[in-house]
Structures are given as structure tokens and as C-alpha cells.
Design a protein around this motif. Structure first.
Motif, short mmCIF file in Angstrom:
data_model
loop_
_atom_site.label_atom_id
_atom_site.label_comp_id
_atom_site.label_asym_id
_atom_site.label_seq_id
_atom_site.Cartn_x
_atom_site.Cartn_y
_atom_site.Cartn_z
N GLN A 144 11.31 51.96 48.54
CA GLN A 144 10.33 50.77 49.12
C GLN A 144 10.98 49.50 48.27
OE1 GLN A 144 7.76 51.06 51.34
NE2 GLN A 144 8.84 53.00 51.53
N LYS A 145 11.40 48.44 49.16
CA LYS A 145 11.83 47.25 48.80
C LYS A 145 10.60 46.41 48.77
CE LYS A 145 16.75 47.47 49.86
NZ LYS A 145 18.04 46.95 50.39
N ARG A 146 9.86 46.31 47.78
CA ARG A 146 8.57 45.36 47.74
C ARG A 146 8.28 45.11 46.51
NH1 ARG A 146 4.20 48.30 46.17
NH2 ARG A 146 4.32 50.63 46.09
N LEU A 193 13.70 42.71 42.08
CA LEU A 193 13.87 43.43 43.37
C LEU A 193 15.38 43.61 43.76
CD1 LEU A 193 12.06 44.60 45.48
CD2 LEU A 193 12.37 42.56 46.85
N GLU A 195 18.69 44.42 45.50
CA GLU A 195 19.30 44.63 46.88
C GLU A 195 19.65 45.93 47.48
OE1 GLU A 195 21.61 41.55 49.62
OE2 GLU A 195 22.91 42.51 48.17
N THR A 196 20.34 46.35 46.12
CA THR A 196 21.06 47.72 46.29
C THR A 196 20.20 48.84 45.21
OG1 THR A 196 23.00 46.72 47.12
CG2 THR A 196 22.98 49.20 46.38
N PRO A 197 19.18 49.40 45.56
CA PRO A 197 18.41 50.27 44.38
C PRO A 197 19.14 51.13 43.89
CG PRO A 197 17.01 49.73 46.49
CD PRO A 197 18.29 49.33 46.86
N ASP A 258 25.46 43.98 44.79
CA ASP A 258 24.05 43.76 44.74
C ASP A 258 23.95 42.28 44.56
OD1 ASP A 258 21.25 44.63 44.12
OD2 ASP A 258 21.76 43.75 42.27
N SER A 260 20.33 41.01 43.45
CA SER A 260 18.86 41.12 43.03
C SER A 260 18.09 39.69 43.09
CB SER A 260 18.72 41.83 41.58
OG SER A 260 19.38 43.11 41.78
#
Length: 394
Positions: A144-146, A193, A195-197, A258, A260
Motif C-alpha cells: 500500500q503506497k499511502r 513514502l 517510490e520503490t518499497p 527510488d 521517496s
């Protein structure tokens, strides 16, 4: 010669035995482990999946930062023994609070009942589904990107994309980011947050030459400073981001990138008009070569209210015990940790701030593990042993 007489009772017994054997084999195959006895009353689809999703799914998901996903039956079963060991030893989820410690916010993320269900399943044959619909497909889970605290008041991003080259597995990078703030602003929380978790392992978000706003971990929720406490950000301030990148095993030979974002959450000025300040110490007051016990001591410059503690570890420890000592000699317990690891650093916000008189000291005792044989050596040495105390002066 007359034909032999058939022993029908013997044939019947063999038929029954073969039928029972076939049933047991079917039961074992249904459980996914035909060679293991199935003793668990819990199954993966109905009982275990929701617990793994809710307690482990932020990291142990396809595309997440953990080295394996646990959110399908096929993915979880090979790790059943490791899941059982990590839960029963308390290494996972990484929450090292000692039950005797004064309370902090954001308590243990998994209940004893949930641990019992998962461990019983893992040790009891790992059945998949006891319902009639053994081929039931579970809903897919994706990272989840939130923003966990909702939309921030200010969002800034790294000014360029960072690439971890094919020749590197991990690296810690530092970035300076302008905030564009033109007046004094009070901040209660910060979040990251990625970009590439799957490559962002942890981060420290701070103001250059100013306060540390957040210690970020992928599986933890950001917390707001409690009422009466806030970080002061001056006009023209820049954000300092230290972020630790590490590739997952499947991508170690590939370049990964990434960019972030960092979110800041504003708040009203504290009633006292005074900002959260920090006292940081790395000076050892005593060290025993025979026991390995380390002691750190910090003195508060003035009377104040202690809101949070940030122990940063150089290695794994068996326990950490932090106390305040008033000028009159009174000892006040602030924080107790059991089995903390250096890779799981965090800020411990106290549920109730502790008011201390001027001249008080904070002492921390770090007791080593009795056995380091099971400890993985960190490939990146990031921190010396130190303690930070976040407080608001009176």
C-alpha cells in the motif's frame, strides 16, 4: 481339484484398511503436507491468512521489503517452521518492549491469541482449508503506497532519482531537501513514502542542524507528538534525509531506483511556546570487559518534561534499562527493552510525559546477549551506541 475357498472376511478387512489409508492420504494432500501429521484445528485460508495479512503484510508481501511473501498458501508453507520460531522467540514482529516497562504509545502489534493460532497451524501440519471449497482463491494483497496519517500538510520529494547500481546490494544515502517554509512552522509528525518499497529499509528524517522529526520503519505507523509537544521548523530550513537502501534477494544483480517523498504534519504552537529539544549522549560512563555491560548517561540542562527516548544500538542487546535520577536520588523508570536489535530502531513516545527537576540525569544500562551465535552480522555498520532524550524545557 475344487477351487480354494475365498476368505471374504479377510478381503473385507483389507478393503476397509485401504479405504482408511486412502482417506488419510487425501487428508494429508489436502493439508499440503502428506508426510506430516495434521493436528491443527486452524487452516490457512480461514484462520491464518487474515492474521498474516494484518500483522505481517506490510513487509511480507510480494513487492514488499521483506525477503519473502507470506500472503498465499504456497508462499507461506515453506516458511512454517521459521514463522513458528520467530513468533515464539519474540523476534517477530520486532517489538522489544519489556512487560515491566512504563507504557509507551503504539503497543505490541500482535496479540497472544493471534500468535497461538499461527503457531498451532505452523506446528500442526499446515492445513490449507477445512471447508468444502478447497480451491478457494484468496484476495491478492499488494503493497500500500499511502500516507498512514492521511494527506500531509506539506509533501516534498528527493530532488532526483537515486539508483542503487547492479554492483551494489545496499547503501545508506543522505539527501538535503529544501522545504520552502517562509515562517516559523510547528510539526507534530513526519512520514516517508518510498517510490520503490522493496528497497527502502529504514530512514531518519530530521531538520538540518535541528530536530529529528521521525525514525521511519516500513512496518511501523508514524506517531504524532503528544499534546503539548511539537518540533519547531525555522524559515528557510532544509530537510535532512538519511535512508538505508537494500535490495531483496531476487534483485541483487539488478539496478534499482527510488525517489521517496516526505510528508510533514503541522500543528498549533505548544501552549508553553517551547519546542521539543533533544539531549544526545554517546559517552560511556562505565564498561565491564568481563560482562560487556555498557552504561550511558545524559544530564538535562534544565527542568522539563520527558516525552520520548531514542536508543540507537551498535549491536543486539539482551536488555536495555533507562531510568531518570533526580538530584534527591529518586530513581524513575522510563523504559525497559528486552532483546532489542540495532536494525529496528525507533522513537519510544511515553504515554505519560515525565516531569523532572533541574539537575536530573538519565542513565541507560545496555546488557549484552548471552549468546551471539544466532545473530546475523550487519553488513552496514551505521550507528555507535547512543541515547537521545526528547523533552520540553520548562
Amino acid at each position: 481339484m475344487a477351487p480354494p475357498v475365498r476368505d471374504t472376511s479377510r478381503a473385507l478387512r483389507w478393503s476397509i484398511l485401504l479405504g482408511v489409508a486412502a482417506f488419510l492420504v487425501t487428508l494429508g494432500v489436502r493439508a499440503g503436507e502428506a508426510h506430516k501429521p495434521v493436528t491443527s484445528k486452524y487452516d490457512y485460508n480461514r484462520d491464518v491468512f487474515p492474521l498474516l495479512r494484518d500483522n505481517c503484510g506490510r513487509c511480507h508481501v510480494d513487492g514488499g521489503v521483506a525477503p519473502m511473501s507470506l500472503l498465499t498458501y504456497k508462499e507461506a508453507v515453506p516458511w512454517a517452521e521459521s514463522i513458528r520460531d520467530e513468533l515464539t522467540t519474540g523476534r517477530m514482529p520486532p517489538w522489544p518492549m519489556d512487560p515491566r516497562s512504563p507504557a509507551v504509545t503504539g503497543m505490541h502489534p500482535i496479540s497472544a491469541r493471534d500468535v497461538d493460532v499461527i503457531v498451532t497451524w505452523a506446528a500442526g501440519g499446515t492445513p490449507r482449508d477445512w471447508s468444502a471449497d478447497v480451491d478457494k482463491q484468496l484476495p491478492p494483497v499488494t503493497p500500500q503506497k499511502r500516507w498512514k496519517l492521511g494527506q500531509p500538510d506539506l509533501v516534498v520529494a528527493m530532488q532526483g532519482e537515486y539508483t542503487l547500481g547492479a554492483n551494489l546490494v545496499e547503501e545508506t544515502k543522505e539527501f538535503s531537501i529544501p522545504l520552502g517554509i517562509t515562517q516559523v512552522t510547528w510539526v507534530s509528525a513526519a512520514d516517508l513514502l518510498p517510490e520503490t518499497p522493496m528497497m527502502a529499509r529504514d530512514a531518519i528524517v530530521s531538520i538540518e542542524n535541528g530536530p529529528t522529526l521521525a525514525l521511519w520503519q516500513p512496518g511501523s505507523d508514524p506517531l504524532r507528538a503528544p499534546s503539548g509537544a511539537a518540533f519547531r521548523v525555522a524559515p528557510g530550513a532544509r530537510l535532512h534525509l538519511q535512508i538505508h537502501y537494500k535490495k531483496p534477494y531476487s534483485q541483487e544483480q539488478n539496478a534499482m531506483s527510488d525517489k521517496s517523498q516526505i510528508g510533514l504534519y503541522f500543528t498549533d504552537p505548544p501552549a508553553s511556546g517551547r519546542e521539543l529539544q533533544s539531549v544526545v549522549t554517546g559517552a560511556k560512563t562505565a564498561s565491564s570487559e568481563s560482562t560487556g555491560v555498557e552504561n550511558l548517561k545524559a544530564a538535562l540542562p534544565s527542568a522539563g518534561r520527558v516525552y520520548a527516548l531514542r536508543p540507537m544500538l551498535d549491536k543486539a542487546y539482551g536488555s536495555v534499562d533507562i531510568v531518570a535520577i533526580t538530584p534527591g536520588g529518586r530513581r524513575i523508570s522510563l523504559l525497559k527493552l528486552r532483546g532489542p536489535r540495532p536494525q529496528w530502531f525507533r522513537r519510544y513516545w511515553m504515554q505519560e510525559a515525565i516531569e523532572l527537576p533541574g539537575g536530573s540525569a538519565i542513565e541507560a544500562r545496555f546488557t549484552p546477549l548471552g549468546d551471539y551465535s544466532d545473530e546475523m552480522k550487519a553488513s552496514v555498520d551505521r550507528f555507535p551506541l547512543q541515547l537521545a532524550v526528547d523533552y520540553v524545557p520548562q
